[in-house]
Every structure is written in C-alpha cells, then in structure tokens.
Design an enzyme around this catalytic site. Structure first.
Site, mmCIF file in Angstrom:
data_model
loop_
_atom_site.group_PDB
_atom_site.id
_atom_site.type_symbol
_atom_site.label_atom_id
_atom_site.label_comp_id
_atom_site.label_asym_id
_atom_site.label_seq_id
_atom_site.Cartn_x
_atom_site.Cartn_y
_atom_site.Cartn_z
ATOM 1 N N ASP A 14 -10.644 -1.030 -39.334
ATOM 2 C CA ASP A 14 -9.578 -0.030 -38.282
ATOM 3 C C ASP A 14 -8.332 0.215 -37.986
ATOM 4 O O ASP A 14 -7.845 -0.797 -38.428
ATOM 5 C CB ASP A 14 -10.670 -0.536 -37.297
ATOM 6 C CG ASP A 14 -11.839 -0.125 -37.145
ATOM 7 O OD1 ASP A 14 -12.337 0.150 -37.988
ATOM 8 O OD2 ASP A 14 -13.203 0.193 -36.210
ATOM 9 N N HIS A 61 -7.309 6.751 -30.177
ATOM 10 C CA HIS A 61 -7.946 6.073 -30.043
ATOM 11 C C HIS A 61 -8.213 6.226 -28.118
ATOM 12 O O HIS A 61 -8.151 4.513 -27.646
ATOM 13 C CB HIS A 61 -6.901 4.595 -30.045
ATOM 14 C CG HIS A 61 -7.879 3.272 -30.295
ATOM 15 N ND1 HIS A 61 -8.903 2.963 -29.413
ATOM 16 C CD2 HIS A 61 -9.010 2.992 -31.233
ATOM 17 C CE1 HIS A 61 -9.768 0.941 -30.553
ATOM 18 N NE2 HIS A 61 -9.294 2.252 -31.497
ATOM 19 N N HIS A 68 -8.931 -5.239 -38.806
ATOM 20 C CA HIS A 68 -8.265 -4.764 -38.286
ATOM 21 C C HIS A 68 -6.759 -4.229 -39.544
ATOM 22 O O HIS A 68 -6.680 -5.502 -39.618
ATOM 23 C CB HIS A 68 -7.495 -4.867 -37.331
ATOM 24 C CG HIS A 68 -8.918 -4.046 -35.441
ATOM 25 N ND1 HIS A 68 -9.727 -5.183 -35.467
ATOM 26 C CD2 HIS A 68 -9.296 -3.202 -35.260
ATOM 27 C CE1 HIS A 68 -10.610 -4.197 -34.541
ATOM 28 N NE2 HIS A 68 -10.059 -3.559 -34.066
#
Ligand SMILES: [Zn+2]
Length: 465
Positions: A272, A327, A414
């Site tokens: 992500d 986000h 991530h």
C-alpha cells in the site's frame, strides 16, 4: 490347325475371365448395396437419436445435400429467423467441406435449452460422424463450434444485460470492464486522452442494466444506450465476465473460472501507499528475482508523481488496485469528495498504465455500505497485518506475518518503507518453506470478487447491507 486351336483356347479363356469379372462385379455390387443399406439405416438412426430431444414441432424444415463422401442434414423450424438459417447453413456447409474426404455425415439443428423462466439459450449445433468401415457404424467425431452462434431470446424479444446477471454488483463489475475497453479503444486512436474524456467515460451511463446484448460462444456484444466517442457497441470476452453472468448462457464449457489448485496453499502479498521512486523500485527488483506476482494498492497522488514506476508495476505482471488519491478516511467525507478521490486515482492510473484499477482498498480499512456503493469496486481488506509501519526491525515484520498467516491470507505491507522491502526475501523464504505460493488478489479470489462486497481473505467475504 494348331494355330486355330490356340486361338480358340485363348478366346475361351478370355470369355471365362470376362464372365468371372461380371460375376465378381455382381457380387461386389451386392456387397456394396448391402453396405449402402446399412449406411443409410445408420444415418436414419443417428438423425432420429439426435433429434429425439428436440421439440418435433420446432423442426419442420430440413435441407440435405452431398459433398463428395459427406452427406449433410440441416433441421430448423419453418418460422426460424432468416439470419439464423443462414448462419446454420454456412456452418453446416463449412463442416461438410471439412469432411468431404471422409465417408461421413453432418447433422445441424437449432438446439433450444431453457435457462430460466424468461430466457432460452439457442445454440446452432453441427455434429460430425465418420463411417467406420470395419465396425459398419458411425463414430461421433465432435461438434463444430467455430461458427455456432447463441441467440438469447426473452419471449423472442431482444435480450438485455439484466437478463443474464444477478444483481447490481454484477452490473458494476461488467461496467468497469466495459469502461476500460472504451478508454483503450479511444486511447489507441489518439496519443493520450485528456482528463475530460476520461471523466466522460467514467461518469456517463452509456451502459445500463437495460442495454441490449447479443451472446456468442466466446463474446458478449453490448449495445450502448448512447454513443461514446462514436462507439455504439462493443464485444467483451465471456471469459472476463464469467463470474458476473448466468453460467448457463455459456456454450463453450471450456471457458471455466480460473480456479486455484485446491491441493495447494496460497497467499497474496499486498503493498500500500506507493509507488515511490526508491523503495518501490527496490521491491520490484526483489519480486522479480523471487518470481512473485503481488498486488499494489496505489495512491493516485503518488502515481501522478511516479508514473513510470506505476507503469513498471503493471508491465512486470503485478496487479494494480486503487487506494484513493490522498489517503483520507473516506467514511468522513462527503459523497462528492469520495467520488473525486476515486476518479482522480482512476485517471492517474489509466494515464500511467493504460489499465483501470478493478479493486479498491480503503485507507485505514475504513468503509461502510454507502461508501462502497459510491466506489463501485470490490473492497479488498486484509487478514494479516505485518504492522511494518510501527516497527524498526525486519525480523519482527517477518515473524508477525509467519505467525498469523494461513491459506488464503491477504497480507498487508507498505512498499514506501525501506524496512518492509528489506524484509521481503526472508518473509518469502519462510512462507515458501511452509508450503505457501504467491498469487495476486484477483488470482486468490479466482477473479470472482464483486463490488458491494469486502474481502479479508479467500474464505472471508462480507456483503454490504
Ligand atoms: Zn494506506
């Protein structure tokens, strides 16, 4: 004197040979007739058995013909649509041509199968049989499907998209595939699409539940309610939309879902918040070295900053999903702002890669039914959290994953943290040792994930109310 005798005996021998030839020919002819009778009898039998299950009232017209050693028979109803008859005839003759070197028969008819109360699956069937001389019978040698056409009628009216799908989620999934295709067709006709053109495709309802369709063995043709960039209709591969349509309309049963091997264990690595131009590139190198395909949930603003990296993600066979533009917690936003977050990311990803995201991961996993409805894509959560953002040690990341993983897990990592990327080789080693194989999210879910649903793993699918 001796000469005469010799001549006479030669003459006798000639007559005898001729006579024997005649007798032989007669006997052979008898044999041939017998075989021919047998052949005709078998032909009748096959026709009868092939048409046994058909409604006899539907078949009142027939056409037959010869093509060298091949005989063909074509059956249909008197009221049959002219186009269908032409298709059937073309298909029959092509098959007959193919079989002309063999003693064989071709039988064609319009096969009707009721799918549900409103739709009938009509299929142009052409079957081939080859004569087996020794066994004196026919061997079935397959159907001709290349030229077959399926017609789907609702009380003989034109079928609509709603006739072959179940619900809103199916419609949204198909719509997304069509949108991508429209964009690609239009993009191939000019250098780059501008934002307005992409907006037009993504925000316009040129495809609805009520759009007309025609179904072929391998493709679905959809007719748009209004033109988009001069495009009025489009063919979509049945294979692409198989999870979202009634499987009974699929005539080519070879086109099955891409199911995973049930004897194996799979996980999906998901990354992500990227892409960036440092750790993401490093990660792509590691994944390539390990021969692993992963899934990247990208932020639109990062894609706009690093379009080349986004392009590399797609080029190297990874899946790309949307993770919004900036986000935010989407549940705290106004519907208009949510749409903006999704649309801006779609545009960024399409500009960079030529594909549209087909899955969505909400920031912080924060989602509810009304947000999912606005997003209109399958929501992908996770059931293994590497917690890589809060530790400073790659062993901790690897341990967390290895200890909580199971078959079908979706693993959250991530790619914007160096330490996460550094943990990948060890993590992969451990998981491989424990028998896990790596797939993309769509592969894990057999490409059957739907909008208005959220997925935490292979066996954890929750529908929004
Ligand atoms: Zn995130």
């Amino acid at each position: 004197m001796e000469k005469k005798l010799l001549l006479l005996s030669i003459l006798c021998a000639l007559i005898l040979a001729l006579l024997m030839g005649v007798i032989y020919k007669y006997l052979m002819n008898q044999e041939y007739l017998k075989e021919q009778n047998n052949f005709e009898e078998q032909v009748e039998k096959i026709i009868e058995s092939e048409l046994l299950e058909q409604d006899k009232n539907q078949i009142d017209q027939s056409k037959r013909g010869d093509n060298q050693y091949n005989k063909y028979y074509m059956f249909h109803s008197k009221t049959e649509n002219k186009n269908t008859i032409n298709e059937l005839e073309a298909q029959t003759k092509a098959a007959s041509q193919q079989m002309k070197g063999f003693r064989s028969i071709i039988i064609s008819y319009v096969d009707e199968e009721k799918v549900n109360d409103t739709i009938v699956n009509r299929n142009l069937v052409t079957k081939k049989y080859i004569w087996d001389k020794k066994a004196k019978s026919f061997n079935y040698s397959g159907k001709v499907i290349e030229l077959s056409e399926i017609l789907l009628y609702k009380n003989r009216n034109e079928p609509r998209l709603k006739d072959i799908i179940n619900d809103e989620a199916d419609f949204l999934a198909i719509k997304r595939i069509v949108q991508e295709q429209v964009l690609n067709i239009h993009a191939s006709s000019k250098y780059t699409l501008d934002d307005e053109e992409i907006n037009y495709v993504l925000a316009n309802d040129f495809l609805t539940n009520n759009s007309k369709i025609t179904i072929y063995p391998n493709t679905l043709e959809v007719f748009f309610d209004k033109e988009v960039f001069g495009i009025k209709k489009m063919s979509i591969s049945i294979e692409k939309i198989l999870p979202f349509i009634n499987p009974k309309i699929v005539s080519d049963k070879d086109v099955l879902k891409k199911e995973l091997d049930t004897s194996k264990k799979y996980v999906a690595l998901t990354f992500d918040d990227g892409p960036n131009d440092t750790s993401t590139i490093k990660l792509l190198e590691k994944l390539k070295k390990e021969n692993i395909k992963a899934t990247f949930f990208v932020l639109g603003q990062m894609v706009d900053r690093n379009p080349e990296v986004a392009k590399q993600i797609v080029r190297e066979g990874h899946e790309i999903g949307s993770h919004s533009y900036t986000h935010p917690d989407l549940t705290q936003l106004h519907p208009k702002e949510i749409k903006e977050e999704v649309l801006k990311t779609d545009k960024a990803v399409f500009h960079a890669t030529g594909v549209l995201p087909k899955i969505f991961r909400p920031p912080y996993g924060a989602i509810n039914g009304s947000v999912a409805q606005i997003i209109g894509l399958p929501i992908i959560q996770w059931n293994v959290d590497s917690e890589d953002w809060k530790v400073s040690n790659k062993e901790l990341i690897v341990n967390k994953v290895v200890q909580t993983v199971e078959h079908g897990s979706i693993i959250l990592i991530h790619d914007i943290h160096e330490i996460s990327v550094d943990s990948i080789p060890d993590m992969v080693n451990h998981l491989r040792k424990n028998g896990y194989e790596f797939v993309t999210v769509s592969e894990l879910l057999s490409y059957s994930q739907k909008p208005l649903n959220q997925y935490f793993g292979i066996n954890d699918n929750r529908k929004f109310k």
